[in-house]
Design an enzyme around this catalytic site. Sequence first.
Site, short mmCIF file in Angstrom:
data_model
loop_
_atom_site.label_atom_id
_atom_site.label_comp_id
_atom_site.label_asym_id
_atom_site.label_seq_id
_atom_site.Cartn_x
_atom_site.Cartn_y
_atom_site.Cartn_z
N THR A 84 0.85 -1.20 0.00
CA THR A 84 0.00 0.00 0.00
C THR A 84 0.88 1.25 0.00
O THR A 84 1.90 1.29 0.70
CB THR A 84 -0.92 -0.01 1.23
OG1 THR A 84 -1.66 -1.23 1.21
CG2 THR A 84 -1.87 1.18 1.23
N THR A 85 0.47 2.25 -0.77
CA THR A 85 1.25 3.48 -0.87
C THR A 85 0.55 4.62 -0.11
O THR A 85 -0.60 4.48 0.31
CB THR A 85 1.42 3.89 -2.35
OG1 THR A 85 0.12 3.96 -2.95
CG2 THR A 85 2.26 2.88 -3.10
N PHE A 111 6.55 -3.29 -6.44
CA PHE A 111 7.08 -4.64 -6.27
C PHE A 111 7.45 -5.29 -7.61
O PHE A 111 7.58 -6.50 -7.69
CB PHE A 111 6.06 -5.53 -5.55
CG PHE A 111 5.92 -5.24 -4.08
CD1 PHE A 111 6.89 -4.56 -3.37
CD2 PHE A 111 4.81 -5.68 -3.38
CE1 PHE A 111 6.76 -4.30 -2.01
CE2 PHE A 111 4.66 -5.45 -2.02
CZ PHE A 111 5.64 -4.75 -1.33
N HIS A 143 -1.42 6.54 -15.01
CA HIS A 143 -2.07 5.42 -14.31
C HIS A 143 -3.57 5.46 -14.56
O HIS A 143 -4.11 6.47 -15.01
CB HIS A 143 -1.82 5.50 -12.80
CG HIS A 143 -0.45 5.08 -12.38
ND1 HIS A 143 0.62 5.96 -12.39
CD2 HIS A 143 0.04 3.90 -11.95
CE1 HIS A 143 1.71 5.31 -11.98
NE2 HIS A 143 1.39 4.07 -11.71
N HIS A 144 -4.25 4.37 -14.17
CA HIS A 144 -5.72 4.28 -14.31
C HIS A 144 -6.42 5.37 -13.49
O HIS A 144 -5.89 5.89 -12.50
CB HIS A 144 -6.18 2.89 -13.87
CG HIS A 144 -5.78 2.52 -12.48
ND1 HIS A 144 -6.50 2.88 -11.37
CD2 HIS A 144 -4.68 1.87 -12.01
CE1 HIS A 144 -5.90 2.44 -10.29
NE2 HIS A 144 -4.78 1.83 -10.65
N LYS A 147 -6.59 5.49 -9.48
CA LYS A 147 -5.42 5.62 -8.58
C LYS A 147 -5.53 6.92 -7.81
O LYS A 147 -5.74 7.99 -8.37
CB LYS A 147 -4.11 5.58 -9.37
CG LYS A 147 -2.88 5.66 -8.45
CD LYS A 147 -1.59 5.35 -9.16
CE LYS A 147 -0.36 5.57 -8.28
NZ LYS A 147 -0.29 4.67 -7.13
N1 LIG Z 1 3.63 -1.99 -4.24
C1 LIG Z 1 3.16 -2.20 -5.47
O1 LIG Z 1 3.81 -2.83 -6.33
C2 LIG Z 1 1.77 -1.70 -5.83
C3 LIG Z 1 1.19 -2.04 -7.06
C4 LIG Z 1 -0.13 -1.62 -7.31
C5 LIG Z 1 -0.81 -0.88 -6.35
N2 LIG Z 1 -0.19 -0.53 -5.19
C6 LIG Z 1 -0.89 0.18 -4.09
O2 LIG Z 1 -1.63 -0.81 -3.39
C7 LIG Z 1 -2.82 -0.23 -2.83
C8 LIG Z 1 -4.03 -1.01 -3.31
O3 LIG Z 1 -4.14 -0.91 -4.73
P1 LIG Z 1 -5.38 -1.55 -5.50
O4 LIG Z 1 -5.17 -1.21 -6.92
O5 LIG Z 1 -5.59 -2.97 -5.10
O6 LIG Z 1 -6.58 -0.66 -4.89
P2 LIG Z 1 -8.13 -1.03 -4.78
O7 LIG Z 1 -8.57 -1.84 -5.95
O8 LIG Z 1 -8.85 0.25 -4.45
O9 LIG Z 1 -8.20 -2.00 -3.51
C9 LIG Z 1 -8.07 -1.59 -2.19
C10 LIG Z 1 -8.95 -2.51 -1.38
O10 LIG Z 1 -8.70 -2.34 0.01
C11 LIG Z 1 -9.95 -2.50 0.65
N3 LIG Z 1 -9.88 -2.00 2.02
C12 LIG Z 1 -9.99 -0.74 2.49
N4 LIG Z 1 -9.87 -0.73 3.83
C13 LIG Z 1 -9.65 -2.03 4.21
C14 LIG Z 1 -9.46 -2.67 5.46
N5 LIG Z 1 -9.44 -2.00 6.63
N6 LIG Z 1 -9.27 -4.02 5.47
C15 LIG Z 1 -9.29 -4.74 4.33
N7 LIG Z 1 -9.48 -4.18 3.12
C16 LIG Z 1 -9.65 -2.84 3.07
C17 LIG Z 1 -10.92 -1.76 -0.25
O11 LIG Z 1 -12.24 -2.12 0.03
P3 LIG Z 1 -13.48 -1.12 -0.41
O12 LIG Z 1 -13.38 -0.98 -1.91
O13 LIG Z 1 -14.67 -1.86 0.04
O14 LIG Z 1 -13.22 0.18 0.28
C18 LIG Z 1 -10.45 -2.26 -1.61
O15 LIG Z 1 -11.06 -3.48 -1.96
C19 LIG Z 1 -2.77 1.25 -3.27
O16 LIG Z 1 -2.20 2.01 -2.23
C20 LIG Z 1 -1.88 1.24 -4.51
O17 LIG Z 1 -1.23 2.49 -4.73
C21 LIG Z 1 1.09 -0.93 -4.92
#
Ligand SMILES: NC(=O)c1ccc[n+]([C@@H]2O[C@H](COP(=O)([O-])OP(=O)(O)OC[C@H]3O[C@@H](n4cnc5c(N)ncnc54)[C@H](OP(=O)(O)O)[C@@H]3O)[C@@H](O)[C@H]2O)c1
Length: 237
Positions: A84-85, A111, A143-144, A147
């Site tokens: 998470t960022t 990652f 990005h999409h 984001k």
């Molecule tokens: N490190 C890397 O390589 C990398 C790569 C891609 C993305 N990221 C980062 O990773 C994060 C997630 O990206 P994503 O694309 O998966 O976003 P996403 O599709 O918005 O998914 C985030 C998920 O977290 C859920 N959530 C919120 N609060 C929570 C909690 N307390 N417990 C459990 N789940 C919870 C949300 O649920 P609801 O929708 O119901 O709120 C949503 O399903 C972002 O910060 C993104 O910038 C990092």
Amino acid sequence: MRGPHGMRLAIVGNGKMGRTVAALAEERGHAVHVIGREENVGGGALTRDRLAGVNVAIEFTRPDAVVANLERLIQAGVPTVTGTTGWSTELPRVQRLVESRGGALLHGSNFSVGVHLFLRAARELASRFAARPEFGAFILEEHHAAKRDSPSATAAALRSKAREADASREFPITSVRAGFIPGTHVLTYDGPDESISLSHVARSRRAFAAGALAAAEWLPGHPGVHGFEAMLFGEAG
Ligand SMILES: NC(=O)c1ccc[n+]([C@@H]2O[C@H](COP(=O)([O-])OP(=O)(O)OC[C@H]3O[C@@H](n4cnc5c(N)ncnc54)[C@H](OP(=O)(O)O)[C@@H]3O)[C@@H](O)[C@H]2O)c1
């Protein structure tokens, strides 16, 4: 069910990344337990009882949820990988908690192995152009539309890698948020008669998911707080 040679993984967050990591983990024979937002308000599902038998947690949620999740996971004694960022100001506090509990945490904003090799190539490019002021240098990241943070943490890392080689330039970042783009970063040097660009395009989220799983396989037995580069290159993160 536990896979034949697999670990037992808790995947916290059922969004785009959580789902991609879960699918890849199952393909690799790991047993996966996914914890979504509805059952985990304030990190409430991340108790020692609920996490009994879990070898590693992989956390991909949101900037407003990640810190509570990490605190609960560390308190429950579960080695944790988070991608998470948008929470870097909270890192020192989380770091103290990990150290006081003898826990293990690996965090990183990107990652993908390819991105980290790209960042090193960008530093090399910047050093080649350092003495060429006739070229203007800039970064474009796309990005999409969903984001949330901008500029991306990877764009900030790209700027800081380039500035390691050439601190005289600002490397301004332009961010685009549109459609479904999984992630594009470009460093360009533009001169009067020619233009040079180095780009990384993420074609699929599986590159990030594979890195998260590699980190999860590495983390047990490595107490402390680590960056992704420490795992990848054996350096301080
Ligand atoms: N490190 C890397 O390589 C990398 C790569 C891609 C993305 N990221 C980062 O990773 C994060 C997630 O990206 P994503 O694309 O998966 O976003 P996403 O599709 O918005 O998914 C985030 C998920 O977290 C859920 N959530 C919120 N609060 C929570 C909690 N307390 N417990 C459990 N789940 C919870 C949300 O649920 P609801 O929708 O119901 O709120 C949503 O399903 C972002 O910060 C993104 O910038 C990092």
